[in-house]
Motif scaffolding. Structure first.
Motif, PDB file in Angstrom:
ATOM      1  N   ARG A  60     -11.943  17.004 -12.098  1.00 29.52           N
ATOM      2  CA  ARG A  60     -11.564  15.772 -13.143  1.00 29.52           C
ATOM      3  C   ARG A  60     -10.314  15.594 -13.546  1.00 29.52           C
ATOM      4  N   SER A  61      -9.537  16.796 -13.773  1.00 28.57           N
ATOM      5  CA  SER A  61      -8.021  16.958 -13.882  1.00 28.57           C
ATOM      6  C   SER A  61      -7.456  16.458 -12.720  1.00 28.57           C
ATOM      7  N   LEU A  62      -7.711  17.010 -11.589  1.00 30.64           N
ATOM      8  CA  LEU A  62      -6.926  16.749 -10.307  1.00 30.64           C
ATOM      9  C   LEU A  62      -7.095  15.333 -10.083  1.00 30.64           C
ATOM     10  N   ASP A  63      -8.190  14.617 -10.181  1.00 27.85           N
ATOM     11  CA  ASP A  63      -8.530  13.393  -9.756  1.00 27.85           C
ATOM     12  C   ASP A  63      -7.544  12.411 -10.726  1.00 27.85           C
ATOM     13  N   ASP A  64      -7.618  12.444 -11.976  1.00 23.50           N
ATOM     14  CA  ASP A  64      -6.842  11.760 -12.908  1.00 23.50           C
ATOM     15  C   ASP A  64      -5.562  11.754 -12.472  1.00 23.50           C
ATOM     16  N   PHE A  65      -4.937  12.958 -12.411  1.00 22.70           N
ATOM     17  CA  PHE A  65      -3.383  13.406 -12.185  1.00 22.70           C
ATOM     18  C   PHE A  65      -2.961  12.666 -10.753  1.00 22.70           C
ATOM     19  N   TYR A  66      -3.688  12.873  -9.670  1.00 17.94           N
ATOM     20  CA  TYR A  66      -3.227  12.307  -8.424  1.00 17.94           C
ATOM     21  C   TYR A  66      -3.392  11.126  -8.257  1.00 17.94           C
ATOM     22  N   HIS A  67      -4.452  10.283  -9.095  1.00 21.82           N
ATOM     23  CA  HIS A  67      -4.485   8.838  -8.951  1.00 21.82           C
ATOM     24  C   HIS A  67      -3.433   8.096  -9.766  1.00 21.82           C
ATOM     25  N   ASN A  68      -2.998   8.805 -10.829  1.00 19.41           N
ATOM     26  CA  ASN A  68      -1.928   8.203 -11.737  1.00 19.41           C
ATOM     27  C   ASN A  68      -0.561   8.556 -10.824  1.00 19.41           C
ATOM     28  N   LYS A  69      -0.187   9.628 -10.599  1.00 17.39           N
ATOM     29  CA  LYS A  69       1.009  10.023  -9.906  1.00 17.39           C
ATOM     30  C   LYS A  69       1.228   9.455  -8.685  1.00 17.39           C
ATOM     31  N   ARG A 112      -3.398  24.954  -2.137  1.00 16.44           N
ATOM     32  CA  ARG A 112      -4.079  24.093  -1.264  1.00 16.44           C
ATOM     33  C   ARG A 112      -3.235  24.063   0.084  1.00 16.44           C
ATOM     34  N   ASP A 113      -3.646  24.260   1.034  1.00 15.38           N
ATOM     35  CA  ASP A 113      -2.642  23.960   2.373  1.00 15.38           C
ATOM     36  C   ASP A 113      -2.889  22.428   2.946  1.00 15.38           C
ATOM     37  N   GLU A 114      -3.854  21.920   2.573  1.00 12.23           N
ATOM     38  CA  GLU A 114      -4.176  20.311   2.978  1.00 12.23           C
ATOM     39  C   GLU A 114      -4.616  19.511   1.860  1.00 12.23           C
ATOM     40  N   LEU A 115      -3.898  18.702   1.354  1.00  9.84           N
ATOM     41  CA  LEU A 115      -4.343  17.506   0.325  1.00  9.84           C
ATOM     42  C   LEU A 115      -4.080  16.233   1.016  1.00  9.84           C
ATOM     43  N   ILE A 116      -4.941  15.423   1.198  1.00 12.44           N
ATOM     44  CA  ILE A 116      -4.472  14.117   1.787  1.00 12.44           C
ATOM     45  C   ILE A 116      -4.926  12.986   0.850  1.00 12.44           C
TER      46      ILE A 116
END
Length: 162
Positions: A60-69, A112-116
């Protein structure tokens, strides 16, 4: 008669003074105070148990962060390798308003070595979460809803690695 009036006035100011002091503006919430030493979890089974348990909140934290940033419409990643997961734990003294809710701080670092992002942008990342948790409830199923209020994100750090 003068003594009775004087006593009435003193009692009146004592009661009104205490009532107004208790209804005054509240400043900030008390901080959760760590005690003892922060210890890195080295045992693989314990580390993976904590990681698996905390995945719902981290997601949840990652989804929110990456969607916003990154204004991401889609985010995908492979799970980190076991050596890319580091976990530290520390006991806390909770303020009286949180008594019995938070027992520990858990800090989790994921490489993480691969975030897309948006099916195009690939990057290597390191994300670190610090949660206040009730360690007695770590084994509860997140879908039960009973453990929702016992996990609180205190800090989140994000780094893009070369």
């Amino acid at each position: 008669m003068k003594k009775v009036t004087l006593m009435f006035v003193v009692v009146f100011f004592f009661i009104v003074g205490n009532a107004s002091a208790s209804n005054g503006p509240k400043t900030e919430k008390p901080q959760i105070i760590p005690i003892g030493k922060e210890v890195e979890v080295k045992d693989q089974a314990t580390k993976m148990f904590i990681y698996d348990t905390m995945q719902v909140w981290m997601r949840r934290s990652l989804d929110d962060f990456y969607h916003n940033k990154y204004h991401a419409n889609s985010i995908s990643w492979r799970g980190p390798k076991p050596e890319g997961i580091r976990i530290w734990i520390q006991q806390v003294v909770a303020p009286s308003e949180y008594d019995g809710v938070y027992t520990h701080l858990i800090k989790i670092s994921l490489q993480r070595d691969e975030l897309i992002i948006n099916d195009k942008k690939k990057m290597k990342t390191e994300d670190t979460f610090t949660y206040a948790v009730n360690a007695h409830l770590l084994s509860l199923c997140p879908e039960s809803g009973k453990s929702e209020k016992e996990f609180k994100v205190l800090r989140f750090q994000h780094k893009v690695r070369p």
